[in-house]
Design a protein around this motif. Sequence first.
Motif, short mmCIF file in Angstrom:
data_model
loop_
_atom_site.label_atom_id
_atom_site.label_comp_id
_atom_site.label_asym_id
_atom_site.label_seq_id
_atom_site.Cartn_x
_atom_site.Cartn_y
_atom_site.Cartn_z
N ASP A 56 -74.19 -91.88 8.53
CA ASP A 56 -73.76 -90.89 9.50
C ASP A 56 -73.35 -89.63 8.76
OD1 ASP A 56 -72.51 -89.40 11.49
OD2 ASP A 56 -71.83 -91.19 12.54
N SER A 142 -78.39 -89.79 10.70
CA SER A 142 -78.15 -89.48 12.10
C SER A 142 -79.11 -88.39 12.55
CB SER A 142 -76.70 -89.03 12.29
OG SER A 142 -76.38 -87.98 11.40
N HIS A 184 -75.16 -82.01 14.67
CA HIS A 184 -75.48 -83.42 14.92
C HIS A 184 -75.42 -83.72 16.41
CE1 HIS A 184 -75.40 -85.14 10.75
NE2 HIS A 184 -74.87 -83.95 10.55
#
Length: 298
Positions: A56, A142, A184
Amino acid sequence: RAQAAPLCMCAASVVDDPSVRGLAASLRERWDLDYLRSAHPRTAVEVSASEHGVLDGTLEAHETLTMRLDSFLGQILQASPGAPWRRRPSALRLHLAQCPLSLLPRLAADAPPPRWVVDAAAATGSRPAAHLWVCVGGGRSSMHYDCADGLLVVVRGCKQLALLPPHATRQLRPRAAHGPSANHARLDANALDATFEEAVRRGDAFHLRLRAGEAAHLPAGWWHRVDSGGEGEEEVTLAVNYWWRSSTQQLPRPRYAEMRKRPARTLSPTSARRASPTFPVFQTLVGCTPAWPGDYPR
């Protein structure tokens, strides 16, 4: 003659250019495991760590370790010269991600930007910045976008990219522009898979598989999730990438002090315009408030 560099408004695509193929072949031949271990053994690098391989990239969830480069490369096993690179058994999946080659001058000298990149960067008056990526075992990033144009070159292993264009931004629910990791998506894994498959059926999204020696151009604003994995018995993925300023999305660094005054809500268009004079251009391109993550070339 080198293929002309595309405008960054074009779609993400494979780059089949002699200068890029030559770079990949040269690095594959030169960068064996012993060479990499001896190049900068004592240099400290920041390594992403995960138990399950999902890396992540958001600021609050990003787990990193600082270790010497030779210690990190010690996680790679090779039975004999020329044999596949294997992952040493470990409870952690380690990924050297976005390591600036400026920290590793010997390796940087081996990987000068190919002519295709030099020409693309020159068109925007910028200089490309090179980075090293080494994923030991499988790994997944991600879903995110970059604020700079980029070229990704796979040297060993394989990478599969899930790609969506900038106009898919609203469906991906990006994080707030004034917060960390604004580039993101906020969707969880299941919702992201469903959104991606729906976009594939509409013809808006696609997968791109890059094997050793292959490269892709990722324009600024294009959303991408990257799966890194071996090819056959190869368990390590080795790649370099280059970032340079985008010709259609030359985002200045915002005045973060103003943004920090409003931590509990999304910036209004008026506040965003004060923070960035190019906000209307970005909003039109991507369809949401802008973000300025990372340390991209200026």
